[in-house]
Design a protein around this motif. Structure first.
Motif, short mmCIF file in Angstrom:
data_model
loop_
_atom_site.label_atom_id
_atom_site.label_comp_id
_atom_site.label_asym_id
_atom_site.label_seq_id
_atom_site.Cartn_x
_atom_site.Cartn_y
_atom_site.Cartn_z
N GLU A 165 0.79 -1.23 0.00
CA GLU A 165 0.00 0.00 0.00
C GLU A 165 0.82 1.29 0.00
O GLU A 165 0.41 2.27 -0.60
N PHE A 166 1.95 1.30 0.70
CA PHE A 166 2.67 2.56 0.91
C PHE A 166 3.99 2.65 0.14
O PHE A 166 4.56 3.72 0.03
N LEU A 167 4.49 1.53 -0.35
CA LEU A 167 5.80 1.54 -1.00
C LEU A 167 5.72 1.15 -2.47
O LEU A 167 6.72 0.82 -3.09
N ASN A 168 4.54 1.25 -3.03
CA ASN A 168 4.31 0.94 -4.44
C ASN A 168 5.11 1.94 -5.29
O ASN A 168 5.02 3.14 -5.10
N GLU A 169 5.88 1.43 -6.25
CA GLU A 169 6.71 2.30 -7.09
C GLU A 169 5.88 3.35 -7.82
O GLU A 169 6.32 4.49 -7.97
N ASP A 170 4.70 2.99 -8.28
CA ASP A 170 3.85 3.94 -9.00
C ASP A 170 3.47 5.12 -8.10
O ASP A 170 3.38 6.25 -8.57
N LEU A 171 3.26 4.85 -6.84
CA LEU A 171 2.92 5.90 -5.89
C LEU A 171 4.05 6.92 -5.79
O LEU A 171 3.83 8.12 -5.74
N PHE A 172 5.28 6.45 -5.84
CA PHE A 172 6.43 7.34 -5.72
C PHE A 172 6.72 8.09 -7.02
O PHE A 172 7.26 9.17 -7.00
N ARG A 173 6.34 7.50 -8.13
CA ARG A 173 6.51 8.20 -9.41
C ARG A 173 5.57 9.39 -9.51
O ARG A 173 5.87 10.38 -10.15
N SER A 174 4.38 9.28 -8.88
CA SER A 174 3.41 10.36 -8.96
C SER A 174 3.60 11.40 -7.86
O SER A 174 2.83 12.32 -7.74
N THR A 175 4.69 11.24 -7.08
CA THR A 175 4.95 12.14 -5.96
C THR A 175 5.99 13.17 -6.37
O THR A 175 7.08 12.81 -6.78
N PRO A 176 5.64 14.45 -6.25
CA PRO A 176 6.65 15.47 -6.56
C PRO A 176 7.80 15.40 -5.57
O PRO A 176 7.60 15.09 -4.40
N ALA A 177 9.00 15.65 -6.03
CA ALA A 177 10.19 15.57 -5.17
C ALA A 177 10.15 16.66 -4.11
O ALA A 177 10.57 16.45 -2.98
#
Length: 184
Positions: A165-177
């Protein structure tokens, strides 16, 4: 106050914690050098999960040895539980300080997910403290094997849940740095 709910026109827009405030102060004071990027945070959390899993494996093995009558494993099991306690305390603090703000900035992570994340950590803290307290008062660790194994299962379940739920790669790609917290 550890967290403040941000409300706009009667609707919850997000949560700001003291970690968010300190992060912004730190970024302003020191610039953005040394600030971990979301993908670096994700990788560190995954690495820590692997280290925690090794400790959990050790605890399970020692618990089984103790249940089978190996009295020598009791001292090693006590040490492993103490090690787990310390590692988990630091790990949860790291996740709350770094991972949670990244997740808040993600388009697909809302207030309900933040609350669930915080609740899960509180449950783990309570279990860790309960086992540590019982451990300190127990003459024979064999009496606590059930509680210890329940704790191990709960942490394993949480690691699996966080991974999904929290460490999905797609989730991090959609997160601004960079950027404001979830209040924006």
């Amino acid at each position: 106050v550890g967290a403040v709910v941000v409300i706009d026109e009667g609707h919850v827009k997000g949560i700001i914690t003291h970690y968010d405030v300190f992060r912004v102060f730190g970024e302003r004071a020191f610039g953005e050098e040394g600030v971990e990027q979301p993908t670096e945070i994700r990788q560190r959390v995954l690495d820590e999960h692997r280290k925690i899993t090794v400790i959990l494996d050790k605890i399970e093995g020692l618990a089984e040895q103790l249940k089978a009558g190996d009295a020598d494993s009791e001292v090693l099991l006590r040490r492993a539980i103490f090690e787990l306690h310390e590692v988990m305390r630091h790990h949860m603090a790291y996740e709350e300080r770094t991972l949670l703000p990244v997740l808040r900035r993600s388009d697909s992570f809302g207030p309900a997910e933040v609350a669930a994340f915080i609740r899960e950590h509180q449950v783990q803290r309570n279990m860790l403290e309960k086992v540590a307290t019982e451990l300190a008062g127990a003459e024979k660790l064999v009496e606590l094997i059930g509680s210890v194994l329940d704790l191990v299962r709960a942490i394993r379940d949480d690691i699996e849940h966080e991974g999904r739920e929290f460490l999905n790669e797609d989730l991090f790609r959609s997160t601004p740095a960079r950027g404001a917290g979830s209040a924006g």
